[in-house]
Design an enzyme around this catalytic site. Structure first.
Site, PDB file in Angstrom:
ATOM      1  N   LYS A  52      17.380  31.991  29.039  1.00 50.73           N
ATOM      2  CA  LYS A  52      16.121  30.483  29.147  1.00 50.73           C
ATOM      3  C   LYS A  52      16.135  30.072  27.966  1.00 50.73           C
ATOM      4  O   LYS A  52      16.187  29.233  27.108  1.00 50.73           O
ATOM      5  CB  LYS A  52      15.615  30.509  30.763  1.00 50.73           C
ATOM      6  CG  LYS A  52      16.634  30.703  31.757  1.00 50.73           C
ATOM      7  CD  LYS A  52      16.414  30.053  33.092  1.00 50.73           C
ATOM      8  CE  LYS A  52      17.164  30.774  34.099  1.00 50.73           C
ATOM      9  NZ  LYS A  52      16.829  31.189  35.505  1.00 50.73           N
ATOM     10  N   GLN A  96      11.239  31.519  38.426  1.00 50.23           N
ATOM     11  CA  GLN A  96      12.255  32.454  37.979  1.00 50.23           C
ATOM     12  C   GLN A  96      11.759  32.522  39.698  1.00 50.23           C
ATOM     13  O   GLN A  96      11.020  33.658  40.071  1.00 50.23           O
ATOM     14  CB  GLN A  96      11.844  33.401  36.711  1.00 50.23           C
ATOM     15  CG  GLN A  96      13.222  33.993  36.942  1.00 50.23           C
ATOM     16  CD  GLN A  96      14.908  33.750  36.376  1.00 50.23           C
ATOM     17  OE1 GLN A  96      14.755  32.966  36.036  1.00 50.23           O
ATOM     18  NE2 GLN A  96      15.250  33.939  36.851  1.00 50.23           N
ATOM     19  N   ASP A 119      15.646  22.992  38.858  1.00 53.29           N
ATOM     20  CA  ASP A 119      16.249  23.647  39.621  1.00 53.29           C
ATOM     21  C   ASP A 119      16.930  22.875  40.650  1.00 53.29           C
ATOM     22  O   ASP A 119      17.799  23.373  41.248  1.00 53.29           O
ATOM     23  CB  ASP A 119      15.859  25.283  39.693  1.00 53.29           C
ATOM     24  CG  ASP A 119      15.958  26.323  38.984  1.00 53.29           C
ATOM     25  OD1 ASP A 119      16.962  26.231  38.111  1.00 53.29           O
ATOM     26  OD2 ASP A 119      15.063  26.894  38.562  1.00 53.29           O
TER      27      ASP A 119
END
Ligand code: NAP
Length: 283
Positions: A52, A96, A119
């Site tokens: 990422k 994460q 997200d």
């Protein structure tokens, strides 16, 4: 002659998305910034976060990595999220997952400001997707829809089967297909006659976590098959939830693993970070 499905190349489609983001970012005075919170030592999470951060560098998006040790508490992580929420120079926040055992990922995710929730997992963004309002759409389903639309623009009236009903993937995927006017069936571990259910579908999206579960005789001829699963075999090789060799003899289009949905997830994270930046600068 045996039929062979056309490959949907997630690598090249994601590269085009990344180029587009890079071109948009290059025109901005200030750079969008993504903060990634990484807790503990899970090797897979370290690889994902590394990818990422690399994608940010490629697109000109700034990244901040906040690393916390395996022994970090809910309060430690909450304090980091609170700081990032308040920081006007941070546009996107990603926690994460999975977090080390014992931590309350549900509560921590819900602490992320919905405007920075790249997200798309906060309740506000989940609700916006269901209500058909503009919000942050989770990256993997967003990328999977792009792959489907790369081979068929108009999905209206098609029957789509999504196998899996997680909040991270199955539910938002079903919602996105519904908003494209598909007739959507969501299948899961209690679904009866899954093979028959899939056989009726024009689009099959598999997100289960079981290697090669979807077989060739489950698929209607010419169907679009999207394989979201990432499974590591004993040999160390990666494979999806779809039996690629069998299914590619029947399907019209199929995504490979790796090189299908995976790269789209990261590209869509860049899309969401730029979107968060743009909405911040509009208001
Ligand atoms: P998850 O939360 O474990 O959900 C799995 C789903 O599969 C559940 O809804 C479960 O049903 C269903 N299921 C389990 N066994 C089944 C069976 N025998 N028949 C039909 N359905 C069954 O997993 P997830 O987070 O959605 O991820 C799914 C897969 O996608 C994993 O392999 C993951 O690694 C991969 N993934 C890939 C990406 C990417 O970037 N490519 C991103 C996210 C996830 P119940 O609800 O009834 O238990």
């Amino acid at each position: 002659m045996t039929h062979s499905a056309q490959l949907i190349d997630g690598k090249s489609i994601s590269a085009a998305v990344m180029d587009d983001i890079a071109a948009q970012v290059a025109k901005l005075d200030k750079k969008p910034t993504l903060a990634v919170i990484l807790v503990g030592d899970d090797p897979a999470s370290h690889v994902y976060v590394g990818n990422k951060i690399k994608a940010c560098a490629k697109t000109g998006i700034q990244s901040i990595e906040k690393r916390l040790s395996e022994t970090a508490t809910n309060d430690d992580i909450a304090a980091v999220i609170t700081d990032l929420n308040a920081n006007p120079d941070v546009h996107g926040i990603l926690l994460q997952l999975p977090l080390p055992q014992g931590l309350d990922s549900d509560r921590l995710i819900q602490m992320i400001s919905p405007d920075k929730d790249v997200d798309g997992l906060t309740i506000l963004n989940v609700g916006k997707l269901v209500a058909g309002l503009d919000g942050m759409v989770p990256c993997t389903p967003q990328g999977s829809l792009m792959l489907i639309k790369s081979v068929k623009q108009d999905l209206s009236g098609l029957h789509a089967v999504v196998i899996g009903r997680s909040l991270l993937f199955g539910k938002p995927m079903a919602q996105l297909l519904l908003s494209e006017n598909c007739t959507v069936t969501t299948a899961h571990s209690k679904t009866r006659n899954l093979a028959e259910v899939c056989k009726a579908a024009d689009i099959v999206v598999a997100a289960v976590g079981r290697p090669k579960m979807v077989k060739g005789d489950w698929i209607k001829e010419g169907a679009i098959v999207i394989d979201v699963g990432i499974n590591r075999l004993d040999t160390g090789k990666l494979c999806g939830d779809v039996d690629f060799n069998e299914v590619s003899e029947v399907a019209g289009y199929i995504t490979p693993v790796p090189g299908g949905v995976g790269p789209m997830t990261i590209a869509c994270l860049m899309v969401n970070t730029l979107k968060a930046y743009n909405s911040f600068h509009k208001s």
